[in-house]
Motif scaffolding. Structure first.
Motif, short mmCIF file in Angstrom:
data_model
loop_
_atom_site.label_atom_id
_atom_site.label_comp_id
_atom_site.label_asym_id
_atom_site.label_seq_id
_atom_site.Cartn_x
_atom_site.Cartn_y
_atom_site.Cartn_z
N GLY B 49 13.12 -12.69 -8.36
CA GLY B 49 11.91 -13.38 -7.95
C GLY B 49 10.97 -12.44 -7.23
O GLY B 49 11.17 -11.22 -7.24
N LEU B 50 9.93 -13.01 -6.63
CA LEU B 50 9.00 -12.17 -5.89
C LEU B 50 8.96 -12.60 -4.44
O LEU B 50 9.47 -13.66 -4.08
CB LEU B 50 7.60 -12.25 -6.50
N PHE B 51 8.39 -11.75 -3.61
CA PHE B 51 8.25 -12.05 -2.19
C PHE B 51 6.78 -12.15 -1.84
O PHE B 51 5.95 -11.49 -2.46
CB PHE B 51 8.87 -10.94 -1.34
N VAL B 52 6.49 -12.98 -0.88
CA VAL B 52 5.14 -13.00 -0.32
C VAL B 52 5.28 -12.72 1.17
O VAL B 52 6.08 -13.37 1.86
CB VAL B 52 4.46 -14.37 -0.52
N VAL B 53 4.56 -11.73 1.65
CA VAL B 53 4.64 -11.39 3.07
C VAL B 53 3.90 -12.46 3.87
O VAL B 53 2.72 -12.72 3.63
CB VAL B 53 3.99 -10.02 3.36
N LEU B 54 4.60 -13.10 4.79
CA LEU B 54 3.94 -14.06 5.68
C LEU B 54 3.57 -13.37 6.98
O LEU B 54 2.55 -13.64 7.59
CB LEU B 54 4.86 -15.24 5.97
N ASP B 55 4.43 -12.41 7.36
CA ASP B 55 4.25 -11.77 8.65
C ASP B 55 4.98 -10.43 8.61
O ASP B 55 6.05 -10.33 8.02
CB ASP B 55 4.88 -12.67 9.72
N GLY B 56 4.38 -9.41 9.20
CA GLY B 56 5.04 -8.11 9.24
C GLY B 56 4.43 -7.14 8.24
O GLY B 56 3.30 -7.30 7.80
N VAL B 74 1.61 -0.26 1.10
CA VAL B 74 2.11 -0.98 2.26
C VAL B 74 1.50 -2.38 2.22
O VAL B 74 0.28 -2.52 2.14
CB VAL B 74 1.73 -0.28 3.58
N PHE B 75 2.36 -3.38 2.23
CA PHE B 75 1.89 -4.76 2.10
C PHE B 75 1.94 -5.49 3.42
O PHE B 75 2.92 -5.40 4.15
CB PHE B 75 2.76 -5.52 1.10
N GLY B 76 0.87 -6.22 3.72
CA GLY B 76 0.80 -7.01 4.93
C GLY B 76 0.74 -8.49 4.60
O GLY B 76 0.89 -8.88 3.44
N PRO B 77 0.53 -9.32 5.63
CA PRO B 77 0.52 -10.77 5.45
C PRO B 77 -0.40 -11.23 4.33
O PRO B 77 -1.53 -10.75 4.21
CB PRO B 77 0.03 -11.27 6.81
N GLY B 78 0.10 -12.14 3.51
CA GLY B 78 -0.70 -12.71 2.43
C GLY B 78 -0.51 -12.01 1.11
O GLY B 78 -0.97 -12.51 0.08
N GLU B 79 0.16 -10.87 1.11
CA GLU B 79 0.27 -10.14 -0.14
C GLU B 79 1.64 -10.35 -0.81
O GLU B 79 2.66 -10.38 -0.15
CB GLU B 79 0.04 -8.64 0.11
N PHE B 92 13.40 -3.95 -10.45
CA PHE B 92 12.35 -3.47 -9.57
C PHE B 92 12.08 -2.00 -9.86
O PHE B 92 13.01 -1.21 -9.97
CB PHE B 92 12.76 -3.63 -8.10
N PRO B 93 10.81 -1.63 -10.01
CA PRO B 93 10.48 -0.25 -10.33
C PRO B 93 10.45 0.66 -9.11
O PRO B 93 10.24 1.86 -9.25
CB PRO B 93 9.09 -0.37 -10.95
N ALA B 94 10.66 0.16 -7.92
CA ALA B 94 10.61 0.97 -6.71
C ALA B 94 11.40 0.27 -5.61
O ALA B 94 11.86 -0.86 -5.78
CB ALA B 94 9.16 1.20 -6.28
N ASN B 95 11.55 0.96 -4.49
CA ASN B 95 12.24 0.40 -3.34
C ASN B 95 11.26 -0.33 -2.43
O ASN B 95 10.08 0.03 -2.39
CB ASN B 95 12.88 1.51 -2.52
N ALA B 96 11.77 -1.31 -1.68
CA ALA B 96 10.93 -1.96 -0.68
C ALA B 96 11.72 -2.10 0.61
O ALA B 96 12.91 -2.40 0.59
CB ALA B 96 10.47 -3.33 -1.16
N GLU B 97 11.04 -1.85 1.72
CA GLU B 97 11.70 -1.89 3.03
C GLU B 97 10.71 -2.41 4.06
O GLU B 97 9.53 -2.07 4.02
CB GLU B 97 12.14 -0.45 3.38
N ALA B 98 11.21 -3.25 4.96
CA ALA B 98 10.36 -3.75 6.04
C ALA B 98 10.14 -2.62 7.04
O ALA B 98 11.10 -1.96 7.43
CB ALA B 98 11.03 -4.94 6.72
N ILE B 99 8.88 -2.36 7.41
CA ILE B 99 8.66 -1.32 8.42
C ILE B 99 8.29 -1.94 9.76
O ILE B 99 7.90 -1.26 10.70
CB ILE B 99 7.59 -0.28 8.00
N ALA B 100 8.43 -3.25 9.84
CA ALA B 100 8.32 -3.98 11.09
C ALA B 100 9.11 -5.26 10.85
O ALA B 100 9.42 -5.59 9.70
CB ALA B 100 6.86 -4.29 11.41
N LYS B 101 9.44 -5.94 11.90
CA LYS B 101 10.11 -7.24 11.75
C LYS B 101 9.21 -8.11 10.89
O LYS B 101 8.02 -8.23 11.18
CB LYS B 101 10.34 -7.87 13.12
N SER B 102 9.74 -8.66 9.81
CA SER B 102 8.87 -9.35 8.86
C SER B 102 9.45 -10.68 8.40
O SER B 102 10.66 -10.84 8.31
CB SER B 102 8.66 -8.46 7.62
N LYS B 103 8.55 -11.59 8.12
CA LYS B 103 8.92 -12.85 7.48
C LYS B 103 8.38 -12.84 6.07
O LYS B 103 7.18 -12.70 5.85
CB LYS B 103 8.27 -14.04 8.21
#
Lengths: 229, 229
Positions: B49-56, B74-79, B92-103
């Motif tokens: 599935g996909l993720f939507v950044v709510l926070d972080g 770098v993705f922020g809220p809403g993306e 997934f064609p790449a890695n993803a990692e939270a660089i701040a506490k994220s929802k």
DNA sequence: AGCTTTCCTTGACTTAAGTCAAAAAGGGGG
DNA sequence: CCCCCTTTTTGACTTAAGTCAAGGAAAGCT
């Protein structure tokens, strides 16, 4: 254009449309031909629609202030060009030029958007096309940033071999100068990379036809980053 | 999660949905939180599935064989993040990692595809999102290939100023080390670029807060290619 | 075929940006 | 407030790849 529909049906991007839908596309689209070297659109031009390559080759590229060119993508038959500005913004984000005599189908923006809005499967096809392109860009960014020129060249040759379904012989569909621009380098550097790979018995170059002599060696070169192990 | 819907309605990507459609998304999605440094997904993982950044903040990046990292975005809220593999391929064609506490909101693949197929406006939104991202990648390729590090940095600062609506003061939302990786360089080189620009009175750097002293000079730097005029 | 133009290669030189190493700031947590 | 840990900076060195310039090879035209 009596067989425009039959041409359309061979385009993967339109592949699962009904006969009626082909008719719709045919009604709203216009065939245009471009000679080699003719500009399809300039960066910044207002987009009035998208193109689908029926025949030929089109390069999409950017220029630096100093006039160096970076090719973003070379599009062949069946591929849509300039679709990005149909869905966001209205200006083309890059230049496009035919690099061979080409036949392109022009599809006006509004009609295409309507078509998509009315036919969800077409929307899903389009999403798949854009997603695939995003993947390709991700690879291009990765290569530019993390691989040296020989590595990029090796990766490109292996990609071509895969694309062309040949084990050990690939043929370039673009000039070496254009390939240099696609790989983010200059002809001199590319030429040296070819020469070195030939010296190391990885490949054998005869004009645009290249024989892959050592797949394993090429894969190692392609995998390694900017400062080979 | 009582206000998930109200959060959703502030996401541009979902912005013109009806109340019912928000309900549908809420039903099919799951809220997940990630600590700073936690991996969201690895390159090659099967996408569910996909993720939507709510926070972080979430970075999407690639590694070279030698371990150098290139940040793609770098993705922020809403993306939305990871949407590419929903529509093409399944990895997934790449890695993803939270660089701040994220929802993050996780939306399962099949349900999202159904939603899109059923609601053309959502499909068009998604097409716009992917198109915008393609534009950004085109810029990134252009910069990596055609601009030197100072040029890329100047362009980034001007982009940030625009993004943040400030005329002459921008604040970095990522560390300088991460910025180096985003710009396709290393911390040492970025640091020297900052130092030189400060010497030339183009900017004034105080930790993550940067004052733009000479917009015209910055624009010239950003426009110029690899070997300044 | 022969001529012209474009494309490709090679050599010599220069430089942006990387590496390695070490010192200096900076930022929480106890 | 001090210590530890991460981030950033600075210095010295190396190198991949760019530039400029010139020669050779192909390709296209009439």
């Amino acid at each position: 254009m009596k067989n425009k529909v039959s041409t359309l049906s061979r385009i993967p991007f339109f592949s699962d449309l009904t006969q009626d839908q082909f008719g719709e596309i045919e009604k709203i689209s216009v065939l245009r031909t471009f000679d080699k070297g003719e500009v399809v659109f300039f960066e910044g031009d207002d987009s009035t629609g998208l193109f689908v390559v029926l025949d030929g080759l089109v390069k999409v590229f950017k220029f630096s202030a100093e006039g160096k060119e970076q090719i973003l993508h070379v599009f062949g038959p069946g591929e849509p060009v300039g679709e990005v500005s149909v869905f966001s913004g209205q200006q083309f984000p890059a230049n496009a030029e035919a690099i061979a005599k080409s036949k392109l189908l022009f599809v006006p923006r509004a009609a295409f958007v309507d078509l998509i809005a009315a036919h969800p499967p077409i929307a899903l096809n389009m999403l798949a096309v854009l997603s695939k392109r995003l993947r390709q860009f991700a690879v291009q960014v990765e290569h530019l940033s993390l691989k040296d020129v020989p590595g990029r060249l090796a990766a490109y040759l292996l990609y071509l071999a895969d694309e062309q379904g040949k084990e050990d012989r690939v043929s370039l569909n673009i000039s070496k100068g254009q390939l240099a621009s696609l790989l983010g380098t200059v002809p001199e550097t590319l030429s040296r990379a070819f020469a070195r790979m030939a010296n190391n018995k990885l490949i054998e170059v005869k004009a645009r036809s290249i024989r892959l002599l050592d797949r394993v060696g090429l894969e190692e070169l392609a995998e390694s980053g900017k400062h080979g192990e």
